[in-house]
Design an enzyme around this catalytic site. Sequence first.
Site, PDB file in Angstrom:
ATOM      1  N   VAL A 139       0.813  -1.221   0.000  1.00 14.54           N
ATOM      2  CA  VAL A 139       0.000   0.000   0.000  1.00 14.54           C
ATOM      3  C   VAL A 139       0.849   1.275   0.000  1.00 14.54           C
ATOM      4  O   VAL A 139       0.313   2.372  -0.190  1.00 14.54           O
ATOM      5  CB  VAL A 139      -0.989   0.032   1.191  1.00 14.54           C
ATOM      6  CG1 VAL A 139      -1.899  -1.178   1.169  1.00 14.54           C
ATOM      7  CG2 VAL A 139      -0.259   0.137   2.535  1.00 14.54           C
ATOM      8  N   SER A 217      -8.136   3.740  14.711  1.00 12.70           N
ATOM      9  CA  SER A 217      -7.819   3.147  16.019  1.00 12.70           C
ATOM     10  C   SER A 217      -8.330   4.096  17.084  1.00 12.70           C
ATOM     11  O   SER A 217      -8.450   5.304  16.843  1.00 12.70           O
ATOM     12  CB  SER A 217      -6.301   2.993  16.154  1.00 12.70           C
ATOM     13  OG  SER A 217      -5.960   2.722  17.493  1.00 12.70           O
ATOM     14  N   TYR A 230       1.882   7.031  15.422  1.00 12.36           N
ATOM     15  CA  TYR A 230       0.764   6.133  15.089  1.00 12.36           C
ATOM     16  C   TYR A 230      -0.571   6.842  15.328  1.00 12.36           C
ATOM     17  O   TYR A 230      -1.473   6.793  14.488  1.00 12.36           O
ATOM     18  CB  TYR A 230       0.867   4.868  15.926  1.00 12.36           C
ATOM     19  CG  TYR A 230      -0.230   3.852  15.695  1.00 12.36           C
ATOM     20  CD1 TYR A 230      -0.284   3.104  14.519  1.00 12.36           C
ATOM     21  CD2 TYR A 230      -1.213   3.633  16.659  1.00 12.36           C
ATOM     22  CE1 TYR A 230      -1.295   2.163  14.322  1.00 12.36           C
ATOM     23  CE2 TYR A 230      -2.220   2.694  16.473  1.00 12.36           C
ATOM     24  CZ  TYR A 230      -2.250   1.968  15.299  1.00 12.36           C
ATOM     25  OH  TYR A 230      -3.254   1.037  15.092  1.00 12.36           O
ATOM     26  N   ILE A 263      -7.006  -5.019  20.715  1.00  8.59           N
ATOM     27  CA  ILE A 263      -7.394  -6.300  20.128  1.00  8.59           C
ATOM     28  C   ILE A 263      -6.157  -7.207  20.145  1.00  8.59           C
ATOM     29  O   ILE A 263      -5.051  -6.772  19.784  1.00  8.59           O
ATOM     30  CB  ILE A 263      -7.919  -6.124  18.680  1.00  8.59           C
ATOM     31  CG1 ILE A 263      -9.025  -5.037  18.647  1.00  8.59           C
ATOM     32  CG2 ILE A 263      -8.416  -7.452  18.133  1.00  8.59           C
ATOM     33  CD1 ILE A 263     -10.213  -5.289  19.562  1.00  8.59           C
TER      34      ILE A 263
HETATM   35  N1  LIG Z   1      -4.730  -4.979  17.143  1.00  5.52           N
HETATM   36  C1  LIG Z   1      -5.182  -3.849  17.687  1.00  5.52           C
HETATM   37  O1  LIG Z   1      -5.274  -3.726  18.915  1.00  5.52           O
HETATM   38  C2  LIG Z   1      -5.570  -2.685  16.812  1.00  5.52           C
HETATM   39  C3  LIG Z   1      -6.122  -1.572  17.455  1.00  5.52           C
HETATM   40  C4  LIG Z   1      -6.505  -0.491  16.687  1.00  5.52           C
HETATM   41  C5  LIG Z   1      -6.341  -0.508  15.328  1.00  5.52           C
HETATM   42  N2  LIG Z   1      -5.810  -1.607  14.723  1.00  5.52           N
HETATM   43  C6  LIG Z   1      -5.666  -1.575  13.276  1.00  5.52           C
HETATM   44  O2  LIG Z   1      -6.266  -2.708  12.713  1.00  5.52           O
HETATM   45  C7  LIG Z   1      -5.598  -3.045  11.482  1.00  5.52           C
HETATM   46  C8  LIG Z   1      -5.244  -4.516  11.498  1.00  5.52           C
HETATM   47  O3  LIG Z   1      -4.364  -4.742  12.585  1.00  5.52           O
HETATM   48  P1  LIG Z   1      -4.134  -6.198  13.224  1.00  5.52           P
HETATM   49  O4  LIG Z   1      -4.138  -6.038  14.672  1.00  5.52           O
HETATM   50  O5  LIG Z   1      -5.039  -7.164  12.572  1.00  5.52           O
HETATM   51  O6  LIG Z   1      -2.610  -6.462  12.815  1.00  5.52           O
HETATM   52  P2  LIG Z   1      -1.974  -7.347  11.658  1.00  5.52           P
HETATM   53  O7  LIG Z   1      -0.506  -7.080  11.707  1.00  5.52           O
HETATM   54  O8  LIG Z   1      -2.418  -8.763  11.776  1.00  5.52           O
HETATM   55  O9  LIG Z   1      -2.591  -6.731  10.341  1.00  5.52           O
HETATM   56  C9  LIG Z   1      -1.971  -5.721   9.587  1.00  5.52           C
HETATM   57  C10 LIG Z   1      -1.908  -6.190   8.157  1.00  5.52           C
HETATM   58  O10 LIG Z   1      -1.391  -5.115   7.361  1.00  5.52           O
HETATM   59  C11 LIG Z   1      -0.518  -5.717   6.428  1.00  5.52           C
HETATM   60  N3  LIG Z   1       0.434  -4.703   5.922  1.00  5.52           N
HETATM   61  C12 LIG Z   1       1.387  -4.059   6.620  1.00  5.52           C
HETATM   62  N4  LIG Z   1       2.072  -3.254   5.799  1.00  5.52           N
HETATM   63  C13 LIG Z   1       1.524  -3.383   4.574  1.00  5.52           C
HETATM   64  C14 LIG Z   1       1.811  -2.802   3.296  1.00  5.52           C
HETATM   65  N5  LIG Z   1       2.814  -1.928   3.126  1.00  5.52           N
HETATM   66  N6  LIG Z   1       1.036  -3.143   2.243  1.00  5.52           N
HETATM   67  C15 LIG Z   1       0.048  -4.052   2.394  1.00  5.52           C
HETATM   68  N7  LIG Z   1      -0.264  -4.650   3.572  1.00  5.52           N
HETATM   69  C16 LIG Z   1       0.482  -4.306   4.645  1.00  5.52           C
HETATM   70  C17 LIG Z   1       0.176  -6.819   7.210  1.00  5.52           C
HETATM   71  O11 LIG Z   1       0.846  -7.759   6.368  1.00  5.52           O
HETATM   72  C18 LIG Z   1      -0.994  -7.407   7.967  1.00  5.52           C
HETATM   73  O12 LIG Z   1      -1.641  -8.410   7.214  1.00  5.52           O
HETATM   74  C19 LIG Z   1      -4.398  -2.098  11.383  1.00  5.52           C
HETATM   75  O13 LIG Z   1      -4.722  -1.026  10.531  1.00  5.52           O
HETATM   76  C20 LIG Z   1      -4.229  -1.593  12.801  1.00  5.52           C
HETATM   77  O14 LIG Z   1      -3.646  -0.301  12.834  1.00  5.52           O
HETATM   78  C21 LIG Z   1      -5.408  -2.706  15.436  1.00  5.52           C
END
Ligand SMILES: NC(=O)c1ccc[n+]([C@@H]2O[C@H](COP(=O)([O-])OP(=O)(O)OC[C@H]3O[C@@H](n4cnc5c(N)ncnc54)[C@H](O)[C@@H]3O)[C@@H](O)[C@H]2O)c1
Length: 328
Positions: A139, A217, A230, A263
Amino acid sequence: MASEDFAFMLDAKMGCYAWIGNGNRTPLHNPGFDFNDALIPYGALYGPPSSIPGPKPQSAQPHRRDRPSHNEENQQMRLAGKRALLIGAATGIGRACVEDFARNGAAVVVADINEPAAAEAAALARSHGATAHSVACDVRDEDSVRNTVDYAERELGGLDTLVFLAGLMRTGAIDEVEATTWDAIFSVNARGTFFAAKYGAPAIKRAGGGSFITTSSLAGLRGAPGMTAYAAAKGAVIAFTTALAQELAPANIRVNSVLPGWIDTPFNTPAIDYMGGVEPHGEVVRRIVPLGRQGTPAEVSPIYVFLASEEARYITAKSMMVDGGMAH
Ligand SMILES: NC(=O)c1ccc[n+]([C@@H]2O[C@H](COP(=O)([O-])OP(=O)(O)OC[C@H]3O[C@@H](n4cnc5c(N)ncnc54)[C@H](O)[C@@H]3O)[C@@H](O)[C@H]2O)c1
């Protein structure tokens, strides 16, 4: 409550949303339960039935056994006929979304920089009987996002839903944050969202409208120590979503953002390390999350299904928090 059961109640009087979901896919009650039963105590918030203006519910409503039960209604697939591209959906919350979209009848393309994991997520979707493809996408790269949207539109025969989930988190005290780290975080979270919209919106327009869902988030609203970059990037996603929703509404495209709280995925490792490890992090979660624990990816994915579905057709420009009550 059966796995697909959920209700989203807009309480106009109090100006708040209440989301009831069962992302754990664990039966919460015996199969004979009727969700309407749960609404009765909710109505009691406004006093006894005699205080509610209008005809008495008992006489005005058909007896609830004359109507399809909530369980029966939920046997329907919420996303039947939808064609969805999920970017950054190979793992964590995204993978749970892929599975939930497939279970609800959507055809999906899973795009991610982690190509093998994206292929696994697509295979998981196919195991639920869905049409599913995977494609490599970075991305941070405009051409990569444009090619991904083209691929999804071609493979699915059109695109009415785009979910952007890619994220990157790094932590550090403000005097230690390198400009390269700041840029990397913005490049994935904010600039990636922009590219997805730039190429996704015209595709959804060609399909006659649909739903574009970003992922912010709770940090984008409130921030947290060590998370300045972030939080700033996720705050940008919220502002971007609100502006885009107004711009795309005339094209019948709804734009909303999901704001997860804590999460349980490896994504949070940098934040947990910054807080001193698993124990201090757990203590903070117990203190600031009213439900007293982290959520699971499967407890977040139903809100994406809802926002992509026709049930959300009057909902746009919204920040939907799924956070165990942390923001209140
Ligand atoms: N886990 C939490 O507590 C939490 C809280 C708030 C927001 N989020 C947001 O939720 C979303 C998913 O997070 P998650 O916890 O499932 O983590 P995760 O690491 O499992 O998911 C993130 C995904 O983004 C992909 N990614 C990273 N860089 C990329 C790039 N340059 N191009 C394409 N794909 C790319 C990764 O390969 C991964 O599959 C994220 O945007 C994160 O900021 C997560």
